[in-house]
Enzyme design. Sequence first.
Site, PDB file in Angstrom:
ATOM      1  N   HIS A   1      75.401  -4.731  48.978  1.00  0.00           N
ATOM      2  CA  HIS A   1      74.717  -5.592  49.948  1.00  0.00           C
ATOM      3  C   HIS A   1      73.225  -5.305  49.999  1.00  0.00           C
ATOM      4  O   HIS A   1      72.573  -5.555  51.000  1.00  0.00           O
ATOM      5  CB  HIS A   1      75.299  -5.384  51.343  1.00  0.00           C
ATOM      6  CG  HIS A   1      76.745  -5.636  51.448  1.00  0.00           C
ATOM      7  ND1 HIS A   1      77.292  -6.882  51.223  1.00  0.00           N
ATOM      8  CD2 HIS A   1      77.791  -4.825  51.734  1.00  0.00           C
ATOM      9  CE1 HIS A   1      78.606  -6.819  51.389  1.00  0.00           C
ATOM     10  NE2 HIS A   1      78.940  -5.580  51.678  1.00  0.00           N
TER      11      HIS A   1
ATOM     12  N   HIS B   1      81.589 -10.655  51.550  1.00  0.00           N
ATOM     13  CA  HIS B   1      82.383 -10.174  50.414  1.00  0.00           C
ATOM     14  C   HIS B   1      83.106 -11.351  49.799  1.00  0.00           C
ATOM     15  O   HIS B   1      84.080 -11.187  49.088  1.00  0.00           O
ATOM     16  CB  HIS B   1      83.401  -9.136  50.879  1.00  0.00           C
ATOM     17  CG  HIS B   1      82.816  -8.109  51.776  1.00  0.00           C
ATOM     18  ND1 HIS B   1      82.775  -8.256  53.141  1.00  0.00           N
ATOM     19  CD2 HIS B   1      82.207  -6.942  51.494  1.00  0.00           C
ATOM     20  CE1 HIS B   1      82.171  -7.208  53.659  1.00  0.00           C
ATOM     21  NE2 HIS B   1      81.820  -6.408  52.690  1.00  0.00           N
TER      22      HIS B   1
END
Lengths: 330, 330, 217, 217
Positions: A56, A218
């Site tokens: 991320h 995700h």
Amino acid sequence: MQRIINDPDNVVDDAIKGYLRASPSLFAATDHPRVLKYPSSASDKVGIVTGGGSGHEPAFLGYIGEGMCDAVAIGEIFSSPTADAFLEAFRSAPHGQGVACLYGNYAGDNMNVKMAKQMAEMEDIEVKTVIARDDVASAPPAERDKRRGVAGEVMMWKIGGAAAARGDSLDEVIRLAQKAVDACSSIGVGLSSCTIPANGKPNFSIEPGHMELGIGHHGEPGIEVAPLTSAEAIATAMCDPVLADQDFAGSEVAVLISGLGATPVMELNILYAHIAERLEAADIRVHRTDIGNYFTSLEMMGATLTLMKLDDELKPLLDAPARSLAITQC
Amino acid sequence: MQRIINDPDNVVDDAIKGYLRASPSLFAATDHPRVLKYPSSASDKVGIVTGGGSGHEPAFLGYIGEGMCDAVAIGEIFSSPTADAFLEAFRSAPHGQGVACLYGNYAGDNMNVKMAKQMAEMEDIEVKTVIARDDVASAPPAERDKRRGVAGEVMMWKIGGAAAARGDSLDEVIRLAQKAVDACSSIGVGLSSCTIPANGKPNFSIEPGHMELGIGHHGEPGIEVAPLTSAEAIATAMCDPVLADQDFAGSEVAVLISGLGATPVMELNILYAHIAERLEAADIRVHRTDIGNYFTSLEMMGATLTLMKLDDELKPLLDAPARSLAITQC
Amino acid sequence: MQVLDATQGRDILEELVEVIVDNRQYLSDVDGAIGDGDHGINMAKGFRLCGESIAGQSLSLSKALGTLATTLMGSIGGSMGPLYGSLFMGMAKSVKDKNVLDAKDFGEMLADGQQSLEQISDAKVGDKCLLDTLVPAIESYRQAIEVSDDFPNALQALRNGAQQGRDSTLDLEAKIGRAARLGERSCGHLDAGAVSCCLLLTRLADSTERRLEKAAA
Amino acid sequence: MQVLDATQGRDILEELVEVIVDNRQYLSDVDGAIGDGDHGINMAKGFRLCGESIAGQSLSLSKALGTLATTLMGSIGGSMGPLYGSLFMGMAKSVKDKNVLDAKDFGEMLADGQQSLEQISDAKVGDKCLLDTLVPAIESYRQAIEVSDDFPNALQALRNGAQQGRDSTLDLEAKIGRAARLGERSCGHLDAGAVSCCLLLTRLADSTERRLEKAAA
Ligand SMILES: Nc1ncnc2c1ncn2[C@@H]1O[C@H](COP(=O)(O)OP(=O)(O)O)[C@@H](O)[C@H]1O
Ligand SMILES: Nc1ncnc2c1ncn2[C@@H]1O[C@H](COP(=O)(O)OP(=O)(O)O)[C@@H](O)[C@H]1O
Ligand SMILES: [Mg+2]
Ligand SMILES: [Mg+2]
Ligand SMILES: [Mg+2]
Ligand SMILES: [Mg+2]
């Protein structure tokens, strides 16, 4: 899979080596290979800890630094760090005044933080948590406790970090970080998938010519798969659920537009021009806007919008100085 | 083509709207729609102007700001701005002490800057130029004048901007910016192509499992298409020509690793860990390292390495304060 | 009465490691359908590490299970680290002072594991997770030994319960974990955790069965 | 003697706009092989804008060419803005005070355009660029009118020279522009600028030929 990596199973450890070598003024190793800390944290302040799965970037390591987080627990790609790692992060952050663990609402993180907190108790480290739940697409308002944490976490870290930096108590840091993330409503839109290196093939799929509104960080499925339209229409599709989530009218807000990884920043600006118009029309005043890659999903294409309702308490904390890879302001 | 845009032919103008709305403290409009300027430039300093094709974000707009560039001419995607735009950028920057136009060596930019400079002369605006030629893959050392400018431009802007900010004369700013970019040796590696919105299909192609060493920022072919290997081997392939280009041994350097757009920053750190080892082995001391998306090529995958040889004159300028979208340091 | 020699735990553990490592891709594929496609990666990493750390050692079943638990908790993170970590830690504690396990001891070991797991997660049967395998498998074992203390028979019940439990997840709508976001769209796919749990219980039963010996009781 | 009415330039310009706009994709494709694939985009944008700004107006050939030059320089940037901008500006200046053009005037217009272009770029024949079309085309035209002042015949020479020039780029190794980085690999592909230049000169010749009238000389 076109990647600059060595062993796909070791990407996280290999990247940590790079971070440590590149930015010794921001990162120091700890007793746990999956925990890095800010080497210059004041010892008499509340410690700010976060952690989560990798992939991320700049989250989470990019938010270590002055006026930001003190230690970060680092998980595998898209997977919670271990309880051991969270525990070591608590130990590595200043903890004499207690530790605020500010993280996102994912099952794995919840369980590992819970275990780490229990272990920390046995070492007399007081840990309190704020769990970000800002993704409006992940559950209706009535089930806010089920919502995922997304880019609103950045706001939570900034506010919590600034409160700790000025010497606020643990309870006050927790109150403000909670207030910060409660003031955030976020939504994402995904235009392509991404590939976890160890997996070697795309995580899920979005057909060309389509987009997924409300997608998670995700690749968690969103609320709607729709034909890919114009930036203007995408802005509307993102603003509608965000503006319906809280009463923003008449308030000042901070806007955070984050790319999901591969979408050029130019497009985020195209998107923002329409969002800004929409906010103006809704009588919402924009105090500040940050556009860039703040919370990504590997090389996913797409963007997230976070709107944060501001007041006189949050504004100075948001604008307070910070020095980290992702946010530096003087 | 999975893009957040409206009309593919208007992406540049649409993005400019977003920049203006998002960052009014960094960007102001000018009399030319393709020129933005820093609204708070001191009027009595040398003006710093740059410009180039779009699609390289944060370049070029991200380098407008305090201690950085004063005005930027904005071209179409991967295409030089017009002479008109460069001229208006010269006018929009502080120009009483002259203007330093710091740009990269591309045929279009060269011609347009040349024409703009002639037009500026007629308005009594003194313009001097530095043309970045840091890409070692684009021509051998003996033909340095043919080399492309790549991420070394960031160093040139930073040094030139800092020199102008402290009040250096035009000649001194030019000397230092030239020195800065001459001190830079860069190389890129591409792992995938990118798609110009108005074109709608990839610009060129790199077969999966392959990489192109020495690729240019617009996909200009490199020196070798090779099987995609490990990060460690890629680091070697990039370091070899860079280290052969100048005598870095025994010196201090600044390292800039830029992603080309879609490569996750995690991978840049994996790559850097190996580059750092190699530099150490070559008796090169790293003064600072910056890793991130500093000069991209839309959503291309890959990275560039820039090594800049430092001395006591360049170091304080590189470390001097700056505030811009791409570089903020206090 | 048949018993399991609990002083030699390494061999059994190595079989558990084997079944997970062998099914790395399969587990990730199952997870890929409604999750993020990494269940095999996560599990194989933890089990492989455990395999490495027990290799060549002589360990009681309790020590071996304890090593597995600690390795999982300390190395794989995600949801599986704490969940399987708690499960195996509960099992390890349950058989701590035992040299042999009879069918009842074995059943208690499973129940203690389940209880330990339930302390960390409030997932329940029907949520579409590993509990959908674990709970009916243990219940089926319990019922079997209530009827008779035949150890192989009870192990067969464990296997049956696990397989039925795993298959029950096919039609369930996920209530927890990443797949929960899919709502109805999660139906028609097995749950990855339920699949790995079934693999583990089945192999544990197989492995135990092969090692049963007549106790001089 | 045949002459071109130079007081009515808009129609000719509109034909030049048309040929570029119609070949937008083709030009980009040619550029895509050894360049960055945007030549058609760049050219079509500038020519379309010019088309819009001259629409409905009555313009001399000089004014029309001048508008094209300014629009290209001010709107398309890249290499083509200044190069074609200079070319057409040189041509515009050359015919500024002319009401009619004979074959010689037309040839001077072309030569002045070339000279103007050469001031801004030091590209030369053999570099694999639009000069490889432009220079032999103009040379071929010049040779034709040295032999005879037959205007249509000279225009045919212009077309032939342009086409041969364009085709000559097929085997050339690019020395300038983005394709230069390809070295030998640029051989076997036409140059985009040479192609667009050939389209323009050919259409200019066609369009002029259709407009030729007997002058009362
Ligand atoms: N809160 C929870 N309680 C129990 N089991 C869970 C929970 N969340 C997820 N699971 C189980 O975890 C499995 C996925 O594991 P894995 O893919 O390794 O982790 P992640 O979901 O973090 O990617 C699911 O199939 C489900 O069985
Ligand atoms: N320095 C130069 N001088 C003359 N022609 C050039 C030069 N550089 C490029 N060209 C021409 O420009 C053409 C490409 O134009 P275009 O694709 O529009 O611009 P860009 O190269 O900036 O993408 C080439 O095919 C070549 O003919
Ligand atoms: Mg996962
Ligand atoms: Mg171009
Ligand atoms: Mg998973
Ligand atoms: Mg081109």
